[in-house]
Each structure stands twice: as structure tokens, then as C-alpha cells.
Enzyme design. Structure first.
Site, PDB file in Angstrom:
ATOM      1  N   GLY A  50       9.596  -8.187 -14.341  1.00  0.00           N
ATOM      2  CA  GLY A  50       8.647  -9.265 -14.046  1.00  0.00           C
ATOM      3  C   GLY A  50       9.317 -10.608 -13.877  1.00  0.00           C
ATOM      4  O   GLY A  50       9.576 -11.305 -14.853  1.00  0.00           O
ATOM      5  N   GLY A 108       0.792  -1.223   0.000  1.00  0.00           N
ATOM      6  CA  GLY A 108       0.000   0.000   0.000  1.00  0.00           C
ATOM      7  C   GLY A 108       0.829   1.279   0.000  1.00  0.00           C
ATOM      8  O   GLY A 108       0.436   2.280   0.608  1.00  0.00           O
ATOM      9  N   LEU A 109       1.980   1.233  -0.678  1.00  0.00           N
ATOM     10  CA  LEU A 109       2.818   2.419  -0.855  1.00  0.00           C
ATOM     11  C   LEU A 109       3.255   3.060   0.456  1.00  0.00           C
ATOM     12  O   LEU A 109       3.393   4.284   0.559  1.00  0.00           O
ATOM     13  CB  LEU A 109       2.114   3.477  -1.730  1.00  0.00           C
ATOM     14  CG  LEU A 109       1.658   3.029  -3.124  1.00  0.00           C
ATOM     15  CD1 LEU A 109       1.117   4.235  -3.915  1.00  0.00           C
ATOM     16  CD2 LEU A 109       2.779   2.366  -3.910  1.00  0.00           C
ATOM     17  N   GLY A 122      13.371  -7.564  -8.959  1.00  0.00           N
ATOM     18  CA  GLY A 122      12.564  -7.205  -7.793  1.00  0.00           C
ATOM     19  C   GLY A 122      12.523  -8.292  -6.748  1.00  0.00           C
ATOM     20  O   GLY A 122      13.345  -8.331  -5.830  1.00  0.00           O
ATOM     21  N   LYS A 140       5.483   3.762 -15.545  1.00  0.00           N
ATOM     22  CA  LYS A 140       5.438   2.324 -15.220  1.00  0.00           C
ATOM     23  C   LYS A 140       4.030   1.787 -15.426  1.00  0.00           C
ATOM     24  O   LYS A 140       3.076   2.254 -14.811  1.00  0.00           O
ATOM     25  CB  LYS A 140       5.898   2.096 -13.778  1.00  0.00           C
ATOM     26  CG  LYS A 140       6.016   0.630 -13.387  1.00  0.00           C
ATOM     27  CD  LYS A 140       6.749   0.479 -12.056  1.00  0.00           C
ATOM     28  CE  LYS A 140       6.839  -0.982 -11.624  1.00  0.00           C
ATOM     29  NZ  LYS A 140       7.612  -1.121 -10.366  1.00  0.00           N
ATOM     30  N   CYS A 183       0.050   0.755  -9.281  1.00  0.00           N
ATOM     31  CA  CYS A 183       0.003  -0.001  -8.030  1.00  0.00           C
ATOM     32  C   CYS A 183      -1.411  -0.539  -7.814  1.00  0.00           C
ATOM     33  O   CYS A 183      -2.362   0.234  -7.784  1.00  0.00           O
ATOM     34  CB  CYS A 183       0.404   0.867  -6.848  1.00  0.00           C
ATOM     35  SG  CYS A 183       0.232  -0.021  -5.282  1.00  0.00           S
TER      36      CYS A 183
END
Lengths: 303, 263
Positions: free
Chosen positions: A243, A72-73, A265, A165, A130
Site C-alpha cells: 500500500g 478489471g483483471l 506497486g 490477498k 479486486c
């Protein structure tokens, strides 16, 4: 000796491997594990105008070949980012890309202008993708007009490279990519996480408090490769492929599909220094194949 | 310096029903680790399971460079770990997290452990003994078969009280009930400090009892983790000041009074 350097919208990277936003903190958390200057660049955790505490727990679930996250950032906000986090990146010989988000196009623009004004910041990455926040994020990135609005606002707020993005959670990603290109984006990064969900069949509860979440990891790599390949046909902008990269071979796949650079990531959670091994693998592969510049691999699919 | 190191397995043995203790050759980790810290263990070479698994450090033998982990086999990751034998190597990341403070101004430690929350306690006791401090351990499990490593918990300057939920040995009830029964013996002003390790419901029940004791308590939390180093923000816990803290990097040891279990 292969030249590993690439250019993304005028930004020279020493090699095509960057770290993806949200998986590398503010850039220094992994400094004790390896020399971050070995990477082409880092994308910071998303920064918003105000601090955000993020979503309730549970925020994470492990799934076959991947993971769901619903953070949630959570972030310290632009003010503390500039005063407390960014100074620690001063001595690093790598590119710093600040990932930004907001509730409105104006907020995106304000965070951008404040971040980009700092000389250590090399580029802005715009998070319109997001899946874990109610406002902003995905609400912009699933709509071509809203993507264009945010892109144009950010574009007007800085002369530094703007990377948009993209989310895969759309019917046609090329439509969103074209909208970002037309609105002034310098490059596109893709993909953000895939909307996912998992349920505990004993308790009948979703494994994530907010129920749906973002799927990352090797499970999504073929989806990401396909999106990069599709967008490569649709726009002229340089692409950053993201990804499920766990090995250098995955990164080479993204380059061949049409990405000029890649971001790792989920890999960091398993192997903190994994991105360095990806750089070395790309180097070995390129040299074995007699490639003079790694850029020769970009989109170089055989007919 | 935190590093990911490939550690040879010395041996591994069942310690109780579904509980294993593994000994690893890890001289640097053994030398640097402090009680309450954990290691993030890669249980598979590939991507099944994808994440590392966090385990608190059970004990170290600094002289011989050995690190011990005790864990319960509950899923694929721990099953793979339980299958490792002498000669195998295991990738460990650590030592991670904030350790217990054993150097504070107290001379008697009260340690309340629930179930496998006992895992870091032998290491904690070793450190307390080195500081010349006494300790009383209260350990509760469901049934007596789950007790293990009792010999490491008894000893010079250490007393142990045990509880079982089914009454099969020791006090009949939960360890927090046992603490409530004995609480009068531990009073403020007599140099006590509290340590708690166990599942969230146990810590939540203990919190008001600990507050009434009048002395400070440190609690070690258990949580699922991805990165283990404070980057992914996936293992947060709510504090009384309403802020979130990461269990992996801000913890796993917290001031028990500051945790908000009602979130």
C-alpha cells in the site's frame, strides 16, 4: 552485513521486497529496465481460467497522492499464461508468485492447480479483493465464509504456499484474516486497493467508466499500515504489507508494523527500478541500526 | 535498451499561446528515438503530480544529442515542466512506443494533424526527407495564434496547407474538411501513404475519408497513461477485431483502418 533474507510460509526470499500484482505485468515487461533477480520475488498480474479483456475506458485517474484504477483483471488466461508468459521467467533468480482469481471457488482451484503444477511457480496469491469486477474478487473477500471457501479450495489444489490477498473494504479485516487462516492459508498479503471515486465537476461524469475504482499510491499507506498492524495482532501467519510504498522508509514502516515482506506497486509507474532502491534502502537502514537479520525488524515497535 | 535518464535542460521558450518547446541534452535518446515515439516525463520530484506525463518527440538533433518536446500547459504537470529552465534536469523514460513506419513502399506522405497533434510531425518530416520522400502537411487549429514551428514544416520536398476553425488564416473549417476538399489530389496508385496525428474526434472523422483514399494510413493516438510501458493496461483502445490494445506499448501508432472509434 545484514541478512536480508526472509521466509514466507517456507518460501525463502533473498530479500523482503516483491512486486504487487497488476503493477508488474507478467514479470518480464520491466526486464529491460533493471535486473529483476535483485528482487525477493514478483507477483504476476491476476490470471483467470479464461482470457479477460477488462473494463471499458476510462480505466485510470490520477488523484492527490494516488491513482484510481479499474482495469478489471484484463489477462491472457491460464493457458496462454503457461505457454507464452511463464517460460520467459525461467532464467530469473527470484521467486514467482502467481496471482489467481475466478468466478467461483472451483475456478480459483482449477487455475491454481494448473499454475502450481509448473515448477517455475513458487507460490499462489489468491485475489479475493479486486474491487473492479462484478463476480469473484471483492464478493469473496468481504465475506468471511466466502473467503474461507475460496481459501480451502485453493489449499486443496496445491501443496505450494498459498497467500490470500485481503481487501481493506470491510468493517473488520481481522475477521476475514482469521477466516483465511482457519481455512489453510500460509500467509496473507494486504492491502488490495481502497474503493474510491472521482468526478469531473464540469461534465458531472465519474472519471472512471465503471464509476468506482481501486485507489492505490501513497495516499493509502497509513490505511495499509493500520491494517497490517491490526491483522498482526489477530493471526499467526506471516504478512506481506502492500500500500503506497514509494521509498524504502515506507517499506521499513510496514516491517515494523508486522509485515515479514512488502510489495511495491504504483511506485513502478513512476520509477520502474524503484523496488531495487527500496531493497538498498532497507539494507542501509538495517546496517546503520546494527540489525543482523531484517527479520528482527518485523513487528519491532518500541513499547 | 529503454532507460530512465536525467537530462539537462538546454533552454525553453514559448512557441504559441500556452505552448512551449523545451530542448534537452539527451544524446542516447536522440540517437535511438524514431518519429512517433514518446518519452514519459517526470514533472515533479515528489508525488504531486504522481504520474509521469507522456510527450511525443517533437524533433531530435542527433549530431548534437538534443531532443525537443512541444507541449501545451494544461495542468499541474505541464505547468511544472514549463517552469524548468536552463541548468535544471528532467527525468525522462524512453524512447517508448511503436514509431511511424517511414520506410514503406510509398514516395509521397500526406500528413493530417489536428491542434497539438503537430508535435511529432517535424521529426516525422526529417525522417521522410532522409528517405527521399515528399510530404504534404495539412494542419488545422482553432485560431491562427495556435500555429507554431511553421518554418520547420515548410521546406525542401514539403508543402503545407493550413486550416483554422474560426477562419482567421488558411482554409476556414476543420482539417478533416480541408482533407476532404483536397482528397481528389491524393489518389491511390500514385505512391501515397497517410499519417494522422490528433485528438480522437479528428481521427474518427478522418477514418472514412482515409478509407476512401485507397492508400494506407498510420494514426498516432493521444491518451492518459500511468506506466507508459504496457504494464498497467490503463490506456487501451478498441480495435475493429474487438480486442483492446495498449496505446503506450502496442501504439501510439496504429493502422487507422483497424481502430474502432465507436466503443
Amino acid at each position: 552485513m545484514t541478512d536480508l533474507s526472509v521466509r514466507i510460509a517456507g518460501l525463502a526470499l533473498k530479500n523482503p521486497v516483491l512486486t504487487a500484482s497488476g503493477t508488474f505485468g507478467y514479470g518480464t515487461e520491466y526486464a529491460g529496465y533493471f535486473d529483476i533477480s535483485l528482487l525477493g520475488g514478483i507477483a504476476t498480474k491476476t490470471v483467470t481460467l479464461e482470457p479477460r479483456e477488462g473494463n471499458p475506458m476510462p480505466r485510470l485517474a490520477e488523484t492527490p497522492g494516488g491513482m484510481l484504477n479499474s482495469i478489471g483483471l484484463a489477462n491472457v488466461g491460464i493457458e496462454r499464461f503457461l505457454s507464452e508468459k511463464l517460460p520467459a521467467l525461467e532464467g530469473l533468480d527470484t521467486r514467482v508468485i502467481v496471482n489467481v482469481a475466478g468466478n467461483t471457488a472451483e475456478e480459483y482451484a482449477e487455475v491454481t492447480s494448473r499454475a502450481a503444477a509448473h515448477p517455475r511457480v513458487d507460490a499462489i496469491e489468491v485475489n479475493v479483493s479486486c474491487p473492479n469486477v462484478r463476480h469473484g474478487g471483492l464478493a469473496f473477500g468481504t465475506n468471511p465464509a466466502a473467503t474461507a471457501e475460496v481459501t480451502a479450495a485453493v489449499r486443496a489444489a496445491t501443496s505450494k504456499p498459498v497467500i490470500v490477498k485481503l481487501t481493506p473494504n470491510v468493517t473488520d479485516i481481522t475477521e476475514i484474516a482469521r477466516a483465511a487462516e482457519a481455512a489453510g492459508a500460509d500467509a496473507l498479503s494486504l492491502i488490495n486497493t481502497v474503493l474510491g471515486m472521482a468526478i469531473d465537476i464540469e461534465t458531472r461524469r465519474p472519471l472512471i467508466a465503471r464509476r468506482t475504482a481501486g485507489l492505490s499510491g501513497p495516499a493509502i499507506k497509513p490505511i495499509a499500515i493500520a491494517k497490517v498492524y491490526q491483522v498482526r495482532q489477530a493471526v499467526k501467519l506471516p504478512l506481506i504489507g502492500i500500500g503506497g510504498i514509494m521509498r524504502w522508509q515506507d517499506a521499513v514502516e510496514f516491517l515494523l508494523a508486522g509485515a515479514t515482506a512488502v510489495q511495491t506497486g504504483t511506485l513502478h509507474f513512476v520509477e520502474p527500478d524503484g523496488p531495487v532502491r527500496v531493497v538498498e534502502g532497507i539494507r542501509r537502514y538495517s546496517e546503520e541500526k546494527g540489525v543482523a537479520s531484517v527479520t528482527e525488524l518485523v513487528g519491532a515497535l518500541s513499547e | 535498451m529503454i532507460s530512465s535518464v536525467s537530462c539537462p535542460v538546454i533552454d525553453q521558450a514559448p512557441a504559441g499561446p500556452g505552448i512551449f518547446t523545451i530542448r534537452l541534452k539527451a544524446p542516447v535518446l536522440a540517437a535511438e528515438a524514431k518519429p512517433g515515439q514518446f518519452v514519459h516525463v517526470r514533472t515533479a520530484d515528489g508525488i504531486d503530480p504522481l504520474w509521469r506525463r507522456p510527450f511525443s518527440i517533437h524533433r531530435v538533433d542527433r549530431r548534437r544529442g538534443i531532443l525537443l518536446l512541444s507541449y501545451r500547459r494544461i495542468g499541474r504537470g505541464t505547468s511544472l515542466l514549463a517552469g524548468r529552465t536552463a541548468g535544471d534536469t528532467i527525468d525522462l523514460l524512453g524512447p517508448l512506443g511503436k514509431p511511424f513506419d517511414t520506410a514503406g513502399r510509398f514516395d509521397k506522405a500526406i500528413i493530417v494533424a489536428g491542434g497539438l497533434g503537430i508535435a511529432p510531425v517535424p521529426f516525422l518530416l526529417d525522417a521522410l526527407r532522409k528517405e527521399g520522400k515528399r510530404a504534404v502537411v495539412l494542419w488545422g487549429v482553432r485560431s491562427k495564434a495556435e500555429f507554431f514551428c511553421l518554418e520547420a514544416l515548410r521546406g525542401r520536398k514539403t508543402a503545407i496547407h493550413i486550416a483554422t476553425e474560426d477562419g482567421s488564416e488558411g482554409f476556414h473549417g476543420r482539417v478533416t474538411d480541408l482533407f476532404g476538399r483536397l482528397a481528389a489530389e491524393f489518389t491511390a496508385g500514385s505512391g501515397f501513404s497517410g499519417f494522422a496525428c490528433g485528438p480522437m474526434p479528428m481521427l474518427k472523422t478522418l477514418q472514412p475519408l482515409a478509407a476512401a483514399s485507397g492508400f494506407p494510413w498510420q494514426a498516432s493516438l493521444e491518451e492518459r497513461m500511468a506506466c507508459g510501458v504496457g504494464v498497467c493496461q490503463g490506456c487501451v483502445v478498441r480495435m475493429k477485431n474487438r480486442q483492446y490494445r495498449t496505446v503506450c506499448a502496442d501504439g501510439p501508432v496504429f493502422d487507422l483502418a483497424e481502430l474502432d472509434f465507436n466503443d
